[in-house]
Design a protein around this motif. Sequence first.
Motif, mmCIF file in Angstrom:
data_model
loop_
_atom_site.group_PDB
_atom_site.id
_atom_site.type_symbol
_atom_site.label_atom_id
_atom_site.label_comp_id
_atom_site.label_asym_id
_atom_site.label_seq_id
_atom_site.Cartn_x
_atom_site.Cartn_y
_atom_site.Cartn_z
ATOM 1 N N LYS A 1 0.837 -1.207 0.000
ATOM 2 C CA LYS A 1 0.000 0.000 0.000
ATOM 3 C C LYS A 1 0.869 1.253 0.000
ATOM 4 C CE LYS A 1 -3.626 -2.222 2.778
ATOM 5 N NZ LYS A 1 -4.334 -2.177 4.081
ATOM 6 N N ARG A 2 0.449 2.241 -0.761
ATOM 7 C CA ARG A 2 1.182 3.511 -0.781
ATOM 8 C C ARG A 2 1.178 4.181 0.586
ATOM 9 N NH1 ARG A 2 -0.478 6.598 -6.463
ATOM 10 N NH2 ARG A 2 0.389 5.011 -7.887
ATOM 11 N N SER A 3 0.104 3.983 1.331
ATOM 12 C CA SER A 3 0.011 4.597 2.655
ATOM 13 C C SER A 3 1.114 4.088 3.581
ATOM 14 C CB SER A 3 -1.354 4.312 3.281
ATOM 15 O OG SER A 3 -1.590 2.920 3.399
ATOM 16 N N TYR B 1 4.187 3.144 2.561
ATOM 17 C CA TYR B 1 5.412 3.831 2.155
ATOM 18 C C TYR B 1 5.416 5.285 2.643
ATOM 19 C CZ TYR B 1 6.732 0.010 -1.012
ATOM 20 O OH TYR B 1 7.110 -1.192 -1.539
ATOM 21 N N ALA B 2 4.291 5.955 2.483
ATOM 22 C CA ALA B 2 4.200 7.358 2.883
ATOM 23 C C ALA B 2 4.423 7.514 4.384
ATOM 24 C CB ALA B 2 2.838 7.932 2.484
ATOM 25 N N THR C 1 6.932 -7.267 1.186
ATOM 26 C CA THR C 1 7.623 -6.178 0.495
ATOM 27 C C THR C 1 9.110 -6.479 0.332
ATOM 28 O OG1 THR C 1 6.072 -4.627 1.499
ATOM 29 C CG2 THR C 1 8.043 -3.693 0.480
ATOM 30 N N TYR D 1 11.958 -2.355 -3.733
ATOM 31 C CA TYR D 1 10.762 -1.530 -3.731
ATOM 32 C C TYR D 1 10.674 -0.677 -2.466
ATOM 33 C CZ TYR D 1 9.024 -4.160 -7.752
ATOM 34 O OH TYR D 1 8.871 -4.710 -9.001
ATOM 35 N N ASN E 1 10.626 3.386 -2.945
ATOM 36 C CA ASN E 1 9.415 4.133 -2.597
ATOM 37 C C ASN E 1 9.573 4.988 -1.345
ATOM 38 O OD1 ASN E 1 7.038 3.267 -4.489
ATOM 39 N ND2 ASN E 1 8.169 1.389 -4.083
ATOM 40 N N TRP F 1 9.119 9.075 -1.580
ATOM 41 C CA TRP F 1 8.255 9.865 -0.695
ATOM 42 C C TRP F 1 9.074 10.876 0.112
ATOM 43 C CZ3 TRP F 1 3.083 10.392 -0.344
ATOM 44 C CH2 TRP F 1 2.287 9.458 -1.011
#
Length: 320
Positions: free
Chosen positions: A74-76, A78-79, A193, A197, A201, A205
């Motif tokens: 999920k991008r969340s 990574y962020a 993960t 990656y 990522n 960010w």
Amino acid sequence: MNRNLKLLLYASAIFILYFYYGILQERITRTQYGENKEKFIYSLALVFFQCIVNAFYAKMMLQFVLQQGEDTTKRSYYATSALTYLLAMVSSNMALQWVPYPTQVVGKSCKPIPVMIMGVIIGRKVYSLKKYLFIGLIVMGVVLFIYKDQQATTAAAAEVSGPGLGELLLLLSLIMDGLTGAVQERMISEHKTKSGYMMLNMNAWSIGYVAFALLVTGEIFAFWAFVQRFPFVLYNMLVFSVCSALGQFFIFLMVSDFGPLPCSITTTTRKFFTVLGSVLIFGNALTIRQWVGTAVVFAGLTLDAVYGKASLKTAKPVVK
């Protein structure tokens, strides 16, 4: 590759790369530039430079070397992990305005503790009592070794110590370290993960976060003026960032293959060996306290290597 040999390779690479990384960091930040003896105070710009090189390196590795399949993370995640990682670094650096360097190092040496606590609370990890005891021994030994006698730093401490603000920043930094480790645990347990990656990522960010901070604070303009006066600093920053990229790549490999706790143990004890190497190179004598610290660290590492594997194997995440 044998799992134990792989762990040794990752740890050795982290030790060597970050040893030189530390030398370059001191060269960049401690050098007095020009006739006016200016100092490099552009920490955000340095972090921004690092993140760009790290992201580029990770992209090239994914493109031409690593075969890590599709990333479903999920991008969340990574962020969030990128933000907590940056906050940990910024808080730690800012704390030096109010506390002496030994206090900052001692505080950051306790990093495995919040990683374990947050891993239990957020990452739903389970560790045995033996694991806690072994990690406690390692942290205790590092603290004993690198903490300077306060009599030698009383005057300096009195000048830089504020009303607890430095200690609060160190606490914030440790909490952010713990949150970063917990989020990484969730990334690994839920999405498997991979290191490439994760590195790409998180740094991508981070570039966005730091770029925004550079513009808001105006540091980018002051940094550009500094570079125009002293262009050779860019070379040191490039080599520094390459060491960071290579070192961070091995860190993410270790996190991906073994989890954030072994990684935090490695990076914490790396500080110990960096100081020990400095002592041996420059011929500084060790105090009795430092020899005791050395013995405690090696005892903790040996016990963890012999008996800690079972603890890690039984520490399985519970995902709802």
